[in-house]
Design a protein around this motif. Structure first.
Motif, PDB file in Angstrom:
ATOM      1  N   ILE A 642      72.144  21.343   2.709  1.00 55.41           N
ATOM      2  CA  ILE A 642      72.948  21.136   3.917  1.00 55.41           C
ATOM      3  C   ILE A 642      72.959  19.637   4.232  1.00 55.41           C
ATOM      4  O   ILE A 642      71.910  18.979   4.195  1.00 55.41           O
ATOM      5  N   ILE A 643      74.117  19.149   4.542  1.00 60.62           N
ATOM      6  CA  ILE A 643      74.263  17.730   4.893  1.00 60.62           C
ATOM      7  C   ILE A 643      74.764  17.657   6.328  1.00 60.62           C
ATOM      8  O   ILE A 643      75.803  18.247   6.654  1.00 60.62           O
ATOM      9  N   GLU A 644      74.012  16.962   7.156  1.00 64.70           N
ATOM     10  CA  GLU A 644      74.352  16.915   8.572  1.00 64.70           C
ATOM     11  C   GLU A 644      74.589  15.474   9.023  1.00 64.70           C
ATOM     12  O   GLU A 644      73.808  14.583   8.672  1.00 64.70           O
ATOM     13  N   ALA A 645      75.629  15.284   9.809  1.00 61.76           N
ATOM     14  CA  ALA A 645      75.853  13.970  10.418  1.00 61.76           C
ATOM     15  C   ALA A 645      75.481  14.108  11.886  1.00 61.76           C
ATOM     16  O   ALA A 645      75.979  15.011  12.579  1.00 61.76           O
ATOM     17  N   GLY A 646      74.591  13.236  12.346  1.00 58.09           N
ATOM     18  CA  GLY A 646      74.129  13.382  13.712  1.00 58.09           C
ATOM     19  C   GLY A 646      74.037  12.070  14.454  1.00 58.09           C
ATOM     20  O   GLY A 646      73.958  10.988  13.858  1.00 58.09           O
ATOM     21  N   SER A 647      74.024  12.202  15.774  1.00 58.02           N
ATOM     22  CA  SER A 647      73.843  11.042  16.630  1.00 58.02           C
ATOM     23  C   SER A 647      72.361  10.889  16.949  1.00 58.02           C
ATOM     24  O   SER A 647      71.911   9.856  17.437  1.00 58.02           O
ATOM     25  N   SER A 648      71.595  11.963  16.668  1.00 57.59           N
ATOM     26  CA  SER A 648      70.129  11.894  16.675  1.00 57.59           C
ATOM     27  C   SER A 648      69.658  13.076  15.842  1.00 57.59           C
ATOM     28  O   SER A 648      70.478  13.897  15.408  1.00 57.59           O
ATOM     29  N   SER A 649      68.340  13.164  15.617  1.00 58.87           N
ATOM     30  CA  SER A 649      67.847  14.283  14.805  1.00 58.87           C
ATOM     31  C   SER A 649      68.029  15.609  15.531  1.00 58.87           C
ATOM     32  O   SER A 649      67.965  16.668  14.922  1.00 58.87           O
ATOM     33  N   ARG A 650      68.241  15.562  16.835  1.00 59.77           N
ATOM     34  CA  ARG A 650      68.477  16.786  17.602  1.00 59.77           C
ATOM     35  C   ARG A 650      69.891  16.839  18.182  1.00 59.77           C
ATOM     36  O   ARG A 650      70.153  17.596  19.108  1.00 59.77           O
ATOM     37  N   ASP A 651      70.744  15.978  17.691  1.00 59.58           N
ATOM     38  CA  ASP A 651      72.135  16.009  18.153  1.00 59.58           C
ATOM     39  C   ASP A 651      73.028  15.931  16.915  1.00 59.58           C
ATOM     40  O   ASP A 651      73.645  14.905  16.622  1.00 59.58           O
ATOM     41  N   ILE A 652      73.040  17.051  16.197  1.00 58.94           N
ATOM     42  CA  ILE A 652      73.798  17.108  14.949  1.00 58.94           C
ATOM     43  C   ILE A 652      75.244  17.444  15.305  1.00 58.94           C
ATOM     44  O   ILE A 652      75.519  18.432  15.976  1.00 58.94           O
TER      45      ILE A 652
END
Ligand code: BGC
Length: 756
Positions: A642-652
């Motif tokens: 899974i590849i996730e783009a996030g603004s933080s590790s808890r804001d994917i």
């Protein structure tokens, strides 16, 4: 310098002498052969060069103190780190320093480590990227660096003797990988070994670390220097790959080297290797020497402020309390507004040529008033100061409290005992929050703190230890002349006991068990589902960003190929700003335990209001691999990632996936102790197992008949699954199934697998 020739001409005594410093900061010179001495100096975020007119190694020239690594890391900005490195390189040239002793790249295992302010992150990828950029900057100016402290120096308590007891996977996956990329890509002139031991062996004589991994595996060709006083057995150190001992041992260890060569316990070849590395370093310093380099202190002061304004992290901004209205009645409260804490204690302590505080930066703004509020030399409420601050807050539109950790709370040499801020500051914040609903906290600290006040205030701006021009950055950020763009490079847990190292920090006397394994920082909080106070990668802005179009270049790749990932980011607010786009990767189904997500890419984009830009990432094998001790190497297990783009590790914000395969296979070797379940896990093994079952003439699947009840059935199945083959032999009364025959079948299976 003709090093081959010199090596032939040097006497044993001269060779031994070259392997340690002549004093605290210089290498030995040998006039007879025109070998000059070179100078090294601390430290990672400024130059701490000893003054010529003193013998005290701690008395340094006036210099510029840039933001410490704890702050720098929050910029997530490689270019910024290179810019800083270049500035440091220029200072070194102008001051005739050949090697600057940094950057520090140790992982922040616990928020309590007294030296966290000098380290980048809890995440090895982020730490490695920033250290690489820092080194490249310094070394582009013809000056060397010292990547330190190699390795596992994650606490200060008993730092010269503790043993970091760590398993092989964790060692490579977390702690070594922070150093690996800087070593391979930036090629630091020197690597500084740590004080501590690793699995029982001192780093300064650790062959696995200094030769097998550093040189043979990573291809390092530079010099290894000891941390100051880290040497235990000098001849053993030379053989293990420690070239230079610092500071001088006053000739004592030179004698041991001579004795060891004479009695044959140390080979001349090993000694020559060390001497060659010392001479090569001196040669590099000579080649890079550029004494005419100009060093403009004022410009660097400005640069320090600019850098800090791109590092600070806006943790909380309820009701858009920030940026402040320039015409409001504003109270600046807290001693740090006047005398900011901007750097840590110990060997990185810079003798700043000037310091700009927030109060100084806002000089001329008559709407701002100041009350000291608390003292920093002791944790004691001074009633008059408290009352004065509360009174001021009562009569102001906004109260900005400049708080944090005083120097006595964190430093090189000792660890923090807890994660709290001083009680006198907490009390002040409480009292001010009672009389004014618009409170902003501006924090000065080298590592995460607990924030019992987090819900009582509207704004929290984390400045960390922001360097000597911190005040200018504070003013710019508070009043919106700069837009906050930093993101946390470490998790702020709600409380210390949530931290993964809690039960094993700082260890049991000299034994520190890294029992949390690879689950360091956010890897742990995510896995445990613990909500942190502020997660890794978190940081707000005065504008807003939207993510769209996350794409991958392939849906399926081999692990020797590179995957390109792209995502569009739009500034949807009305101000220009910078967004740090974070790319996380996880293995959807793994046969070993792996983190929920791991940072494998980040890009900082500057976006004008309304503008859209693409963040582009390249993921290689390492982005998908874990370290597999069975093959002593990195390994990608086939499957979906899974590849996730996030603004933080808890804001994917967006996610997609890719299938990754590999030609590398894990070696399989079965024995009589292999369980039936393991044998059954591969087709060839299953065939063998079924053959055995047919001889036994018993269907194990049916053994657990329904009338045994569900739990008994499950137990039976588990027993068979976990039963070693040897037990299968003894539990059946079929004469044909003997230990010898079972052994033969297992060997045949092993051979068949090896041939595949
Ligand atoms: C520190 C190093 C530093 C050296 C020289 C040691 O105590 O651990 O980081 O570079 O001193 O000051």
């Amino acid at each position: 310098m003709n090093i081959d020739k010199i090596l032939k001409e040097l006497t044993l005594e001269e060779k031994a002498s070259l392997c340690s410093g002549s004093d605290f900061w210089h290498t030995e010179e040998i006039k007879r052969l025109d070998i000059p001495s070179i100078m090294v100096s601390d430290g990672p975020h400024g130059l701490r060069k000893m003054r010529d007119d003193t013998d005290n190694p701690n008395e340094a020239i006036k210099a510029v103190c840039f933001p410490c690594a704890c702050a720098l890391a929050c910029s997530f900005d490689r270019k910024l780190l290179t810019t800083l490195g270049k500035a440091l390189g220029e200072e070194c040239q102008a001051e005739d320093v050949s090697v600057i002793l940094g950057p520090g790249c140790n992982i922040k295992r616990s928020p309590l480590c007294g030296r966290n302010f000098e380290y980048f992150s809890e995440d090895p990828y982020l730490a490695s990227q920033l250290a690489t950029a820092h080194i490249k900057g310094v070394q582009s100016k013809g000056v060397g660096t010292s990547l330190k402290h190699f390795a596992m120096n994650n606490q200060e308590t008993r730092r010269m003797s503790y043993s970091a007891n760590v398993d092989e996977r964790t060692f490579h996956e977390i702690y070594l990988s922070a150093f690996e990329t800087p070593v391979k890509e930036a090629k630091p002139w020197t690597v500084m070994c740590s004080y501590n031991r690793i699995n029982g062996e001192y780093s300064s004589q650790n062959k696995l670390l200094l030769t097998d991994i550093l040189r043979n595996e990573w291809g390092y060709e530079g010099l290894v220097v000891s941390d100051w006083g880290a040497v235990d057995d000098r001849p053993l150190g030379i053989a293990a790959g420690l070239d230079l001992e610092m500071p001088t041992s006053n000739g004592k260890n030179d004698e041991l080297i001579i004795e060891a060569v004479n009695n044959g316990s140390l080979s001349m070849k090993d000694l020559d290797k060390a001497v060659r590395n010392v001479l090569t370093l001196i040669q590099k310093a000579e080649d890079g020497y550029a004494p005419a380099t100009k060093w403009d202190k004022e410009k660097q002061h400005e640069l320090a402020g600019k850098i800090e304004s791109e590092c600070a992290v806006l943790l909380k901004n309820d009701d858009k309390i920030l940026p402040l209205d320039k015409s409001a009645k504003i109270a600046f409260i807290g001693e740090f507004a006047d005398k900011p804490r901007y750097q840590g204690g110990g060997s990185s302590h810079i003798n700043s040529f000037k310091v700009t505080s927030a109060l100084e930066a806002v000089k001329g703004m008559d709407n701002i008033t100041y009350a000291q509020g608390f003292v920093t030399d002791r944790d004691e409420t001074v009633d008059e100061l408290l009352d004065e601050a509360v009174e001021l807050a009562k009569n102001s539109d906004v109260a900005v409290i400049f708080a944090g950790l005083p120097e006595s709370f964190e430093s090189e040499g000792f660890d923090r005992k807890h994660m709290r801020m001083p009680d006198c500051q907490l009390k002040l914040i409480d009292e001010v929050a009672k009389v004014n609903k618009n409170v902003v906290i501006v924090l000065h600290n080298g590592s995460a703190v607990e924030m019992p006040f987090a819900d009582k205030v509207n704004g929290i701006l984390e400045m960390y230890l922001g360097g000597q021009n911190i005040g200018t950055a504070e003013k710019a950020l508070l009043f919106g002349e700069a837009n906050p763009s930093g993101k946390l490079a470490e998790t702020f847990p709600e409380k210390l006991s949530h931290n993964p190292s809690y039960l094993n920090f700082p260890g049991n006397m000299d034994d520190v068990d890294y029992a949390e394994g690879i689950f360091v920082g956010y890897r742990y909080y995510d896995e445990k589902g613990i909500k942190p106070l502020f997660p890794f990668g978190h940081g707000l802005s005065y504008t807003t960003f939207e993510y769209s179009n996350l794409t991958v270049s392939e849906n399926e790749i081999k692990d020797d190929k590179t995957l390109t990932v792209m995502v569009d980011v739009t500034n949807t607010g009305d101000r220009d700003g910078m967004e740090i786009v974070q790319l996380y990767v996880s293995d959807k189904e793994s046969s070993v335990r792996r983190p929920v997500r791991e940072l494998k890419g980040f890009e900082k984009l500057f976006l004008k209001a309304g503008e859209t830009k693409k963040a582009v990432f390249h993921l290689d094998k390492r982005s998908f691999a874990y370290y597999e001790p069975d093959i002593h190497d990195w390994f990608v297990e086939y499957g979906e990632f899974i590849i996730e783009a996030g603004s933080s590790s808890r804001d994917i914000r967006l996610s997609t996936s890719v299938y990754v395969s590999s030609d590398t296979k894990l070696p399989v070797h079965f024995t009589l102790n292999t369980t039936c379940g393991e044998i059954n896990s591969i087709p060839e093994g299953r065939a063998m197992f079924e053959n055995i079952l047919s001889k036994i003439d018993c269907d194990f699947g049916d053994t657990a008949s329904d009338d045994l009840g569900a739990s008994a059935k499950e137990m039976m199945e588990a027993m068979i699954r976990d039963m070693p083959l040897r037990t299968l032999v003894t539990f059946t009364n079929v004469p044909d199934i003997t230990r010898a025959k079972m052994s033969e079948m297992v060997e045949n299976l092993n051979e068949m697998l090896a041939e595949k």
